[in-house]
Motif scaffolding. Structure first.
Motif, mmCIF file in Angstrom:
data_model
loop_
_atom_site.group_PDB
_atom_site.id
_atom_site.type_symbol
_atom_site.label_atom_id
_atom_site.label_comp_id
_atom_site.label_asym_id
_atom_site.label_seq_id
_atom_site.Cartn_x
_atom_site.Cartn_y
_atom_site.Cartn_z
ATOM 1 N N ARG A 284 0.861 -1.194 0.000
ATOM 2 C CA ARG A 284 0.000 0.000 0.000
ATOM 3 C C ARG A 284 0.889 1.234 0.000
ATOM 4 N N GLN A 286 0.703 5.813 -1.110
ATOM 5 C CA GLN A 286 -0.045 6.969 -1.604
ATOM 6 C C GLN A 286 0.903 7.840 -2.402
ATOM 7 N N ASP A 300 -4.647 6.614 -3.398
ATOM 8 C CA ASP A 300 -4.342 5.579 -2.408
ATOM 9 C C ASP A 300 -4.290 4.260 -3.169
ATOM 10 N N LYS A 327 -6.889 14.593 0.602
ATOM 11 C CA LYS A 327 -5.544 15.141 0.735
ATOM 12 C C LYS A 327 -5.596 16.657 0.861
#
Length: 424
Positions: A284, A286, A300, A327
């Protein structure tokens, strides 16, 4: 009947290699004829004897003996008299007999006398078992044909037609007609096969419904979804993914990531994460991305290993959610928190100055406190230093260092400049 047969052989002197005499014997032909006449082969078979010149010397038909019939007209007898070894296995052959009849015969030599013994049997008798066998085989064949025809009719009614219907139903199922079913009215193997087909059709229809629901969910999702193999080739991508990259399906599916996203994005962003994912890790992260068909977005992103039935990693699944608004909200919150923090520091500085004015007795003490408090209200208080110059006197925070970066303001009393407050 009174004829005799004279048989003579030379007597050799082996030492001098010459003939020194002759050994002769007479044989009454009636004895030989009696043996030959008494020997029968089947119903029509017989035996006869020929001498070295092919003349018949014993035969059931005595007229051939009296007529000194020449058996060399028969090729097989001629070959026999030409010198076939006695040890050679006799072979049966078909030919015409001395009487002109079709026969099967076998010849054997009597080497010591140069004679030949011939056994003959009419072709009709020899071939009688073959003809009988042919008739029996023809009958069996006819019965087999009739039986096969009957079985074909039975199989057509009981097996072929149901299988043909099952084949047609399978084709309908393969073409997408999930409603097709096979009626089950039998308890045999065909009935079990039809029941299995119906169950399979039900399972396929249910699976198709679930698949369509999943496809609807995936295609309706605003999240970007894609499936790639170990060679970074797209196997599937949903509508949101295609829209974001401004490409139709045929320009994405079957192509490598570098062709769709560009070599730089593939090398710097996708590949490092994908390699860890293909090693079995869930990834994961971003990151900001520039999409051809959309503005710059903060995504994401998650990579999940795609495993086969044996748990072997065959590729990876990519999910990407647009969190640009979140964001921006986080950035705005951070800005507001920063501004509030700055205001708090300013208020604390002002509160400290007010308290100093209340508590200190001299102006010099107040100026010294303010010089120490002012840097605490700046953005970077750890490196800020304060200085007050008033009517020639200087008050500085401890420690104080002069730098080239200075913010200052004059101190006015009744409109007259009496000094300055500086922060460096």
């Amino acid at each position: 009947a009174g004829q005799r047969l004279l048989v003579a052989v030379p007597v050799f002197d082996n030492a001098h290699r010459k003939v020194i005499g002759v050994l002769a014997a007479e044989l009454a032909l009636r004895h030989l004829l009696g043996v030959v006449g008494a020997t029968r082969v089947g119903q029509s078979g017989y035996v006869y004897v020929v001498d070295a010149r092919g003349r018949v010397i014993a035969h059931p038909d005595f007229s051939l003996v009296l007529g000194r019939a020449d058996a060399r007209s028969i090729p097989e007898v001629r070959d026999l008299l030409a010198g076939r070894p006695e040890s050679q296995e006799p072979e049966m052959a078909a030919y015409k007999s001395l009487a002109g009849k079709a026969v099967f015969g076998v010849q054997a030599p009597v080497v010591s006398l140069g004679w030949g013994v011939i056994v003959e049997q009419t072709a009709a008798e020899v071939m009688a078992p073959v003809r009988l066998l042919r008739m029996q085989l023809a009958g069996i064949l006819a019965a087999s044909v009739l039986l096969g025809a009957g079985l074909a009719v039975v199989l057509n009614l009981s097996v072929a037609r149901p299988i043909a219907r099952l084949t047609q139903a399978t084709r309908q199922l393969a073409s997408g007609d999930w409603s097709v079913r096979m009626p089950v009215a039998r308890q045999d193997d065909i009935g079990l096969l039809a029941a299995s087909f119906t169950q399979m059709a039900n399972d396929v229809q249910q699976a198709e419904r679930m698949l369509r629901r999943h496809e609807h969910i995936v295609s309706s999702s605003t999240d970007m979804l894609a499936l790639l193999d170990k060679d970074y080739v797209y196997l599937a991508a949903n509508a949101a993914y295609l829209r974001a990259h401004g490409r139709p399906s045929d320009e994405v599916i079957g192509r490598r990531v570098a062709e769709v996203l560009g070599e730089e994005v593939f090398s710097t962003v996708v590949r490092p994460m994908a390699e860890a994912c293909l090693a079995g890790e869930d990834i994961r992260f971003q990151e900001w991305f520039d999409f051809p068909a959309a503005a710059r977005k903060f995504m994401d992103v998650a990579y999940f290993p795609y495993r086969g039935p044996n748990t072997e990693v065959r590729g990876f699944v990519v999910t990407a959610r647009d969190i640009t608004e979140r964001k921006h909200a986080e950035q705005e919150r951070e800005r507001l928190l920063h501004d509030v923090g700055e205001r708090v520091k300013e208020l604390e500085c002002m509160y400290g100055a007010a308290r100093s004015i209340r508590e200190r007795e001299t102006l010099e003490e107040i100026f010294q406190d303010v010089a120490a408090l002012v840097p605490l209200g700046w953005q970077y208080p750890a490196i800020a230093r304060g200085r007050i110059v008033f009517e020639g006197a200087e008050y500085v925070s401890d420690p104080f260092e002069k730098t080239e970066w200075v913010q200052s303001s004059d101190i006015l009393v009744n409109g007259v400049c009496c000094g300055a407050l500086a922060v460096s």
